[in-house]
Structure formats: structure tokens, C-alpha cells
Design a protein around this motif. Structure first.
Motif, PDB file in Angstrom:
ATOM      1  N   LEU A   1      31.378  46.433  41.785  1.00  0.00           N
ATOM      2  CA  LEU A   1      32.540  47.117  41.529  1.00  0.00           C
ATOM      3  C   LEU A   1      33.837  46.803  42.308  1.00  0.00           C
ATOM      4  O   LEU A   1      35.433  46.914  42.015  1.00  0.00           O
ATOM      5  CB  LEU A   1      32.082  47.834  41.704  1.00  0.00           C
ATOM      6  N   LYS A   2      33.602  46.588  43.418  1.00  0.00           N
ATOM      7  CA  LYS A   2      35.188  47.064  45.188  1.00  0.00           C
ATOM      8  C   LYS A   2      35.399  45.588  45.668  1.00  0.00           C
ATOM      9  O   LYS A   2      35.521  45.078  46.243  1.00  0.00           O
ATOM     10  CB  LYS A   2      34.437  48.452  45.853  1.00  0.00           C
ATOM     11  N   GLU A   3      34.158  44.563  46.077  1.00  0.00           N
ATOM     12  CA  GLU A   3      34.031  44.040  46.700  1.00  0.00           C
ATOM     13  C   GLU A   3      34.442  42.149  45.498  1.00  0.00           C
ATOM     14  O   GLU A   3      33.202  42.034  44.609  1.00  0.00           O
ATOM     15  CB  GLU A   3      32.982  42.381  46.987  1.00  0.00           C
ATOM     16  N   PRO A   4      35.677  41.786  45.547  1.00  0.00           N
ATOM     17  CA  PRO A   4      35.732  40.814  44.922  1.00  0.00           C
ATOM     18  C   PRO A   4      35.386  39.475  44.849  1.00  0.00           C
ATOM     19  O   PRO A   4      34.144  39.227  46.079  1.00  0.00           O
ATOM     20  CB  PRO A   4      37.864  40.348  45.201  1.00  0.00           C
ATOM     21  N   MET A   5      35.024  38.744  44.100  1.00  0.00           N
ATOM     22  CA  MET A   5      34.204  37.426  44.305  1.00  0.00           C
ATOM     23  C   MET A   5      34.076  36.348  45.281  1.00  0.00           C
ATOM     24  O   MET A   5      36.222  36.226  44.756  1.00  0.00           O
ATOM     25  CB  MET A   5      33.656  36.457  42.931  1.00  0.00           C
ATOM     26  N   PRO A   6      34.261  36.274  46.281  1.00  0.00           N
ATOM     27  CA  PRO A   6      35.056  35.184  47.262  1.00  0.00           C
ATOM     28  C   PRO A   6      34.293  33.882  47.243  1.00  0.00           C
ATOM     29  O   PRO A   6      35.406  33.288  47.926  1.00  0.00           O
ATOM     30  CB  PRO A   6      33.523  35.771  48.976  1.00  0.00           C
ATOM     31  N   THR A   7      33.623  33.587  46.602  1.00  0.00           N
ATOM     32  CA  THR A   7      33.770  32.174  45.952  1.00  0.00           C
ATOM     33  C   THR A   7      33.397  31.258  44.964  1.00  0.00           C
ATOM     34  O   THR A   7      33.046  31.962  44.113  1.00  0.00           O
ATOM     35  CB  THR A   7      32.771  31.569  46.840  1.00  0.00           C
ATOM     36  N   GLY A   8      33.646  29.917  44.596  1.00  0.00           N
ATOM     37  CA  GLY A   8      33.365  29.703  43.475  1.00  0.00           C
ATOM     38  C   GLY A   8      34.531  29.544  42.175  1.00  0.00           C
ATOM     39  O   GLY A   8      35.581  30.201  42.386  1.00  0.00           O
ATOM     40  N   PRO A   9      33.811  28.770  41.032  1.00  0.00           N
ATOM     41  CA  PRO A   9      34.625  28.870  40.259  1.00  0.00           C
ATOM     42  C   PRO A   9      35.402  31.113  39.539  1.00  0.00           C
ATOM     43  O   PRO A   9      36.210  30.632  38.774  1.00  0.00           O
ATOM     44  CB  PRO A   9      33.923  28.931  38.347  1.00  0.00           C
ATOM     45  N   ALA A  10      34.533  31.614  39.482  1.00  0.00           N
ATOM     46  CA  ALA A  10      35.582  33.109  39.948  1.00  0.00           C
ATOM     47  C   ALA A  10      36.090  33.174  40.838  1.00  0.00           C
ATOM     48  O   ALA A  10      36.093  34.725  40.890  1.00  0.00           O
ATOM     49  CB  ALA A  10      34.088  33.528  38.954  1.00  0.00           C
ATOM     50  N   LYS A  11      36.269  33.011  41.757  1.00  0.00           N
ATOM     51  CA  LYS A  11      37.369  33.588  42.916  1.00  0.00           C
ATOM     52  C   LYS A  11      38.321  33.996  42.173  1.00  0.00           C
ATOM     53  O   LYS A  11      38.935  34.326  41.498  1.00  0.00           O
ATOM     54  CB  LYS A  11      37.233  32.193  43.561  1.00  0.00           C
ATOM     55  N   GLY A  12      37.339  36.108  42.929  1.00  0.00           N
ATOM     56  CA  GLY A  12      38.377  37.100  43.113  1.00  0.00           C
ATOM     57  C   GLY A  12      38.219  37.598  42.161  1.00  0.00           C
ATOM     58  O   GLY A  12      39.333  39.201  41.581  1.00  0.00           O
ATOM     59  N   GLY A  13      37.620  37.635  41.260  1.00  0.00           N
ATOM     60  CA  GLY A  13      36.653  38.229  40.216  1.00  0.00           C
ATOM     61  C   GLY A  13      36.410  39.579  39.646  1.00  0.00           C
ATOM     62  O   GLY A  13      35.903  39.949  41.349  1.00  0.00           O
ATOM     63  N   LEU A  14      37.135  40.629  40.024  1.00  0.00           N
ATOM     64  CA  LEU A  14      36.448  41.791  39.669  1.00  0.00           C
ATOM     65  C   LEU A  14      36.515  42.181  38.176  1.00  0.00           C
ATOM     66  O   LEU A  14      37.187  42.493  37.675  1.00  0.00           O
ATOM     67  CB  LEU A  14      37.357  43.151  40.534  1.00  0.00           C
TER      68      LEU A  14
END
Ligand code: SF4
Length: 644
Positions: free
Chosen positions: A582-595
């Protein structure tokens, strides 16, 4: 007078384990008409017989085994059945489904449902045979692994065609995620119902039956089946089953990694660089030797593998599914595929859910990395990421609840609580159930599915593949062209409340019928009209020909399961996601930054579901509309319906 609807065996078993008595009863007509079967009828029985006063591992909890009118019918695929009860792992609604041949065999043995009550003084197994049922001594089976137990039962009855559902040592020893293994390597895996069975001193249920099933109007039913089968012969179906037939669910490792949703390193990220090492091609080319299907299924997604040589060499056995490859693979940064075969097989033999086991080990590995636990806590085990030897030792220690395994046998929620400090931040669960192999930071609607799921962070009650796999015509037909753009974006939260509510309703019927989700989820062929088409000629319940009646039944089942959880204290506050997702944006990969934008999706979902947005509790009018006044009165009596 007996039970008048067809397609059902027409009887259920009420087993009093305390007294060792088996009561054979007629199925109740109202159950079938209003709740259909499987998860629907189980929700009614569980609501009536258990509640906040029930401890999941006390004799007061019940374990229900359920089939549906389509189980063992000619509908394809119809080999599935389910277990239900109160979960020792989450303390709330529990259900777990399995394929194979047991479900149809149970119906051919004469029973739609089994309700196990109380606790037997000695280990027993329940044997069903052509309308009879008896409890038999299982003292010599207690402590045995699941394959040996099945062999012993078949040997005892001199009948190799007996189908079994059995627990292993994990369920006997009180591991909170002990599961039930069906026909050697199919699992009713989640929510710890194997441990409920173990707490009742029931080692197995065995079925052998040759009683036929009748249809209300056989010609019309065959015609309806043909119409449904005709739908599956198009391109949509062919493209999906080609992949399922070739790879089974292992294909998902590659597909899900490609969109950055493959849980990796205890959900730290959704992209695993070594995914190819544990993915479909290597399995198909090097290890897969056969493909199997459940009863009446034309797909055959189950693969059989063999490891020819080396430390993990093993003769033919059922291969790990996507979720196991994820849990013991990417989740633990383990790219040694042969070790995953071994870990998955050991869990099957010990009777333990592979998702919760793998996820709990991954959680412990992250605590090790962060310095929250050390060798003193683990009894000398080095829990570095991907340490296969430690993982193998831990699986055995969890099943026997020895050393550090005792703590992990309770799952991530309870283990985090016991460890303290910041451990809770790395416990990836909802309502106590470890997350399955999806990451909502890459796929918004997964966040809503996890948060609202009645059994916790699990994909099988309402996961949507529509926006993920791209089915434009299906999206347009179900929701309208004007919504297509937003619905088809996996990174958009818009209209996801509507999609998830719709799929949850549909799956409530799929799980009540009871049929497989392939054909419904992927590809999306069967829909609500499937039920209006096949249920009336099969059962004689003409009301099921009315689309509104069918939609209402689906909603009734969903609300009753939700109400069961509300009564146990679940409100909007618990319908949330773990901190990491819920709180840590996706750090790597195609979905990087996602929340995930959970609040936005929850508001829409509650509105459409007929629930209060503040609490998530059902509105009085909604319960009345669904014929669930008894739920309203119970919740009102407990002071839970006063806020609106
Ligand atoms: S698709 Fe797979 S799980 Fe579903 S019924 Fe067929 S073989 Fe069983």
C-alpha cells in the motif's frame, strides 16, 4: 418425501464425531434454491452453526465438504469440490477448493455435503460407499504422509479406485496452514482446513460410488451443455487452452513477470531477473513427462514431472503450480527449479499449503536480511536469500513444529507479532492470510480483490483477468463501450470496483455450482447466462432460468460470507493491504513506481455492493432485498447495524 431437485445426490451427512455416529439426512430444498451448492450452501450452514463463540480448533467448529449440482455432471469442467469452516489461520471465513476425482466420486457415493462436528476420541477416517457411510479406525495411519495414507486406505478396502482427501502430519500437528491433499497431489490448500480436520482426529475421507445422477430433463440438459460447449470452440478459447495444455499454470511465471507482478524477495518487487530458470520453458523441455486432467475436463492443466538424477531425483508426480513456483522461487530468490519441485512435493506429502509456507519462509529471510532475527532465533539456520538447504530444513521443522519451525507454523501475522520490533512491516498478508502470487502495485484491481476477499489476500474469489489479458469484446459487452478505456488499463483504479464486484458475484456461482475457474476467469467464456442455461434443465429449479434470480443468488452468497466475517469483527478497517503493498512504490521492473489507489476502489465497490462506505457493513435494505433478514437481525442484536 425426499429431495425433489435433480443433479444432486439428494443426501448429506451430519457426522457426530464425539459419539462416532453418522446421520444420513435429506438435502434441504431451500439450501439448493437459494444458495445452489458448494460455497453458497456452506455459507448458510456455517452462519447457522458457528459464530464469534466458536474457536476454530475446538470441537465446536465444523468442517464442511461440499459439491454442487454441476460437480460430476457432464458439464465441462466439473470435477471440483470444496471444504469450508472457520479458519485457524485467519479466524474468519475459510474455504478451499480442489480438482481431481474426489468430488464426483463423493456424489456418486450418494452425498452432496458432509458436515463434520465435534472431535473423535481416536483417529478415524470416513468411508463413503454407495449410499452408506461409516467411521473407521485410522490409528495406524496417524502420523503418515498423504501418499501412504491413500495407499493404506485403498489397500484396506482392496479397491484401487477409491478417491481420497487426506491430511498429513502438518494438519495433525496444528500447523495453522495445514491443508487437505486430494488424490495424491491435488490440494485444497488455503486457510488451514487440514488443521481443522486434524483437530477433529479425522485423517481422511474416502469415497467409492457407483450411484448414478439424474437430470430433471436430460435432453434439454444435453442441449444446454452443447450450447455452452459451442461457446468454447472459438479463438478466445483456443489461444488460452493451447497455453494451458502445453505449460499448465507454469506459463504464468513468464506472463506475470512480464508485467512486473511476480512477487519477488518477499514482495519487495514484482520483477524477478531469474524468472526463466523457474518458468514454463525449462519445465516443459526438461522435466514434464505427462499432462493430466480433472474429471470431465478437456483442458488438462495438471502436469506430471520427473527429475531423473541428482539430489532431488524423483519419480513421476504432480508438478508445482504457478503459486508454488512463486512462493518457493522468486519470493525467496531461489532459482533452483529442482529444489522447488522437492519443496512442493514435501509440502504435498506433509499436507501443508505451499503459498503460506513459502511466503512465511520468505518473510523470515527478509527479517534475517534486516537483522531483526539472527542465528540465536533460528537455532543456527542461515536464512540468507535463496539458501535452499535452510528452506528444506524449515519445511520439515514447520510441519513438525520444531525449533524455529514452531514460530513459522503460525504464519506471518502471528510470527510478526511474536517477534515484535519492525517485523510487522514485512508481513505480507491480509486478514492473516499470506498474499498469493499477485502484486497490486502492478495491477490495481488486485489490490481491491485482496482487500475485500473473504478469506484474505487471495486471488480466487474475484481476480479479474479482463484488463490484464485484453478481452475487448468481453469488456464492452459486460460493462459498456464507454468504460472500455479505463477498465482495460491495469494501472487505472477507475471502474475497478464495478469489475471486481461483477466477478466476485460470478465466482460465487462458479464456486457454488461447483466448477473450475478456467473457462470463467481465463478465458472468460462462461458467464451468468451459463447458469440460467444449464441449471434449470439439470435440477428442475425453474427460478434459475430467470437472470435476475441468478444475479440475486450470487449477491446473496457474497453478502452472507461477508456477514459471517463482519460478525467476527471484520469491517473496512481490516479490508486493507499490508504496508508494503500500500505504501512502498514498486521499486523495479515494468511496474516501477506503481501503487494501488485502494480507497478510491473501495468506495466504488462498497457503493455497488450495497454497503456502508464508512464501515463496509451491509445496508439494511440490501439484506432485505436478498432475503437475508436473519442476517440483519443477528447483526442488529449484536449492535452492529446502528451506524446508518
Ligand atoms: S483446467 Fe485444470 S484445474 Fe481446471 S478442471 Fe481442468 S485440469 Fe482441473
Amino acid at each position: 418425501m425426499g429431495f425433489r431437485y435433480k443433479g444432486y445426490a439428494g443426501k448429506y451427512l451430519d457426522v457426530d464425531l464425539d459419539k462416532g455416529k453418522v446421520h444420513i439426512k435429506d438435502m434441504e430444498e431451500e439450501w439448493a434454491l437459494l444458495y445452489l451448492g458448494g460455497t453458497g450452501i456452506s455459507s448458510k450452514i456455517l452462519w447457522d452453526r458457528t459464530g464469534p463463540e466458536t474457536h476454530p480448533l475446538s470441537p465446536d467448529n465444523i468442517l464442511i465438504v461440499g459439491t454442487g449440482p454441476l460437480t460430476g455432471s457432464m458439464f465441462s469442467p466439473s470435477g471440483r469440490f470444496m471444504f469450508s469452516g472457520m479458519s485457524p489461520q485467519t479466524g474468519i471465513w475459510a474455504e478451499s477448493h480442489s480438482g481431481g476425482f474426489f468430488g464426483p466420486e463423493m456424489k456418486y457415493a450418494g452425498f452432496d455435503f458432509i458436515i463434520l462436528n465435534g472431535r473423535s476420541p481416536n483417529p478415524v477416517y470416513l468411508y463413503l460407499n454407495d449410499g452408506d457411510a461409516e467411521l473407521k479406525d485410522a490409528s495406524d495411519m496417524w502420523g503418515r504422509e498423504t501418499d501412504t495414507t491413500t495407499d493404506m486406505i485403498r489397500e484396506q478396502h482392496k479397491d484401487p479406485s477409491i478417491e481420497t482427501a487426506t491430511i498429513g502430519p502438518a494438519g495433525e500437528n496444528g500447523v495453522l496452514y495445514g491443508c487437505i491433499i486430494v488424490d495424491y497431489y491435488r490440494a485444497a490448500g488455503r486457510t488451514g482446513l487440514g488443521t481443522v480436520m486434524g483437530s477433529k482426529n479425522v485423517k481422511a475421507i474416502a469415497a467409492s460410488g457407483a450411484l448414478g445422477l439424474e437430470a430433471h430433463d436430460m435432453d434439454a440438459y444435453l442441449e444446454a451443455n452443447e450450447e455452452e460447449l459451442a461457446k468454447v470452440n472459438d479463438e478466445l478459447w483456443e489461444s488460452s487452452i493451447a497455453s494451458l495444455r502445453k505449460y499448465g499454470t507454469t506459463d504464468l511465471v513468464a506472463m506475470i513477470n512480464e508485467i512486473g507482478r511476480l512477487p519477488t524477495k518477499n514482495h519487495w518487487t514484482g520483477f524477478y531477473e531469474d524468472a526463466d530458470d523457474i518458468g514454463p520453458e525449462v519445465i516443459a523441455n526438461k522435466y514434464r513427462i505427462n499432462q493430466e486432467a480433472c474429471y470431465g475436463c478437456g483442458i488438462g492443466c495438471k502436469y506430471v514431472f520427473r527429475v531423473k538424477e541428482g539430489r532431488f531425483s524423483r519419480g513421476p508426480t504432480g508438478g508445482p503450480e504457478y503459486e508454488t513456483l512463486m512462493a518457493f522461487g522468486s519470493n525467496c530468490l531461489n532459482n533452483d527449479i529442482e529444489s522447488i519441485f522437492h519443496l512442493g512435493t514435501r509440502c504435498d506429502l506433509l499436507g501443508m499449503d505451499t503459498i503460506s509456507a513459502g511466503k512465511t519462509i520468505g518473510f523470515a529471510m527478509e527479517l534475517w536480511e534486516k537483522g531483526i532475527i539472527d542465528e540465536e532465533d533460528t537455532g543456527g539456520l542461515d536464512l540468507s536469500w535463496g539458501n535452499v538447504d535452510a528452506m528444506i530444513q524449515l519445511v520439515e521443522m514447520i510441519a513438525s513444529r520444531e525449533g524455529f519451525g514452531e514460530l513459522l507454523s503460525k504464519g506471518t501475522r502471528q510470527a510478526a507479532k511474536a517477534i515484535g520490533n519492525d517485523a510487522w512491516k514485512y508481513a505480507v498478508h491480509v486478514k492473516g492470510l499470506e498474499a498469493s502470487g499477485q502484486d497490486p502495485r502492478a495491477h490495481q484491481s488486485v489490490g481491491l480483490t485482496y482487500a475485500t476477499n473473504v478469506r484474505g489476500a487471495d486471488h480466487l474469489r474475484s481476480l479479474s483477468s479482463l484488463e490484464e489479458l485484453g478481452y475487448p469484446e468481453v469488456i464492452n459487452a459486460r460493462f459498456g463501450k464507454e468504460k472500455f478505456e479505463e477498465i482495460s488499463k491495469i494501472t487505472s483504479p477507475v471502474h475497478k470496483g464495478e469489475v471486481i464486484k461483477d466477478i466476485e458475484d460470478l465466482y460465487a456461482l462458479v464456486d457454488s455450482a461447483v466448477i473450475c475457474k478456467y473457462g470463467t476467469m481465463w478465458p472468460p467464456i462462461y458467464y451468468f447466462d451459463t447458469f440460467t442455461n444449464v441449471i434449470p434443465p439439470l435440477t428442475g429449479m425453474s427460478q434459475w432460468g430467470d437472470p435476475e434470480f441468478v444475479r440475486t443468488a450470487a449477491e446473496r452468497i457474497c453478502h452472507l460470507r461477508r456477514a459471517y466475517n463482519h460478525r467476527l469483527g471484520i469491517t473496512r478497517e481490516q479490508e486493507t493491504l499490508p504496508r508494503r503493498l500500500l505504501k512502498e512504490p514498486m521499486p523495479t521492473g515494468p511496474a516501477k513506481g506503481g501503487l494501488p489507489d485502494l480507497d478510491y476502489m473501495l468506495d466504488e465497490y462498497y457503493e455497488l455492493r450495497g454497503c456502508d462506505k464508512e464501515t463496509g457493513l451491509p445496508k439494511k435494505d440490501k439484506l432485505r432485498e436478498l432475503g437475508l433478514e436473519y442476517v440483519y437481525h443477528d447483526l442488529a442484536r449484536r449492535g452492529m447495524m446502528q451506524s446508518y
